[in-house]
Design an enzyme around this catalytic site. Structure first.
Site, PDB file in Angstrom:
ATOM      1  CG  LEU A 113      45.711  39.206  61.304  1.00 48.43           C
ATOM      2  CD1 LEU A 113      46.532  38.329  60.829  1.00 48.43           C
ATOM      3  CD2 LEU A 113      45.374  40.036  59.816  1.00 48.43           C
ATOM      4  CG  ASP A 114      39.523  40.688  61.803  1.00 48.67           C
ATOM      5  OD1 ASP A 114      39.698  42.486  62.198  1.00 48.67           O
ATOM      6  OD2 ASP A 114      39.247  40.403  60.596  1.00 48.67           O
ATOM      7  CB  ALA A 115      39.223  37.309  67.360  1.00 46.63           C
ATOM      8  CB  THR A 117      41.754  37.239  60.360  1.00 48.99           C
ATOM      9  OG1 THR A 117      40.642  37.668  60.233  1.00 48.99           O
ATOM     10  CG2 THR A 117      43.121  37.299  59.340  1.00 48.99           C
ATOM     11  NE  ARG A 197      37.455  38.888  58.929  1.00 51.45           N
ATOM     12  CZ  ARG A 197      37.620  37.424  59.234  1.00 51.45           C
ATOM     13  NH1 ARG A 197      36.047  36.846  58.848  1.00 51.45           N
ATOM     14  NH2 ARG A 197      38.167  37.027  59.508  1.00 51.45           N
TER      15      ARG A 197
END
Ligand code: URA
Length: 256
Positions: A113-115, A117, A197
């Protein structure tokens, strides 16, 4: 030189159905049925009822799907807080998801997961399960709650559903619904970098907040950000059920 079978302590060998049942495949009766139906292999050979295996070293497969049976396997479900990163080690020394779960045995995140998210992520030392859950051919669903700035138009939602053109290709059809004025629920089964995103941005709706709310059958709205728990046997079973279904290319005629 003794054969490897005789090098094992006798107590390391257990009945296959017992090992499968402990790994969360189903009751012993269900596991016996799988063996009788010749769907289980041990080290590449079709197994027989009554066969004994060493769970630490035997390679067990059901319908060709590797089943982790080692006793040291752990499966954590973490609610990743915003700002925590998913890689195991960060050169900038930022907090990582690994810092939020026990250090031993060493586990790895399943996908990323992105930072920025939040939400559910699995961590495990079961490399086979990680492979299956992240490999696009298994198409395991991931559900996201997506907050956007303004109410998306019907057109934008239709585009997201059908697939949008991104720089790395058109996205696969997605399940998209509006759960609130500025809140979308998006279910995808691909795992491209910053996919949700980029999808939303491409239809004119930059994401304000992104939360992963489901991984395949796994949900837990009571897990606080930063908290983790072990997966229940039932949950592991439900993941395997999905994988086996996909793997055997058709619905199973068994209740696992
Ligand atoms: N899609 C994104 O854009 N970011 C994530 O972290 C996961 C899915």
């Amino acid at each position: 030189m003794p054969s490897s079978e005789f090098e094992q302590e006798p107590q390391q060998f257990e009945r296959l159905q017992k090992v499968l049942a402990r790994a969360g495949i189903g009751s012993r009766r269900v596991c016996e049925k799988l063996i009788v139906e010749q769907r289980v292999t041990v080290d590449g050979k079709i197994s027989e009822l009554g066969e004994k295996v060493n769970p630490e070293v035997s390679q067990i497969e059901i319908d060709g799907l590797k089943i982790g049976v080692r006793q040291d396997l752990v499966y954590y479900l973490l609610n990743k807080p915003i700002g925590t990163i998913t890689t195991s080690k960060d050169p900038q020394e930022r907090s990582t998801v690994i810092d939020l779960v026990p250090a031993h045995p060493r586990v790895f995140p399943v996908g990323r997961l992105d930072a920025d998210t939040e939400g559910l992520i699995l961590l495990t030392n079961d490399g086979d399960l990680t492979h299956y859950l992240t490999h696009p051919s298994f198409g395991v669903e991931k559900e996201y709650l997506v907050q956007v700035e303004v109410k998306p138009s019907r057109n934008a939602i239709r585009e997201l559903r059908q697939g949008v053109e991104l720089e790395d290709g058109v996205t696969a059809p997605a399940k998209v619904s509006l759960v609130d004025e500025k809140l979308l629920k998006i279910v995808i089964h691909e795992g491209r970098n910053r996919q949700v995103r980029r999808m939303c941005e491409s239809v004119g709706h930059p994401v304000i907040r992104l939360v992963r709310s489901r991984i395949g059958p796994i949900v837990d709205s009571s897990l606080h950000p930063g908290a983790f728990r072990e997966l229940k046997n039932q949950e592991l079973k439900s993941i395997r059920k999905i994988l086996l279904k996909d793997f055997s290319n058709g619905p199973l005629n068994h209740s696992f």
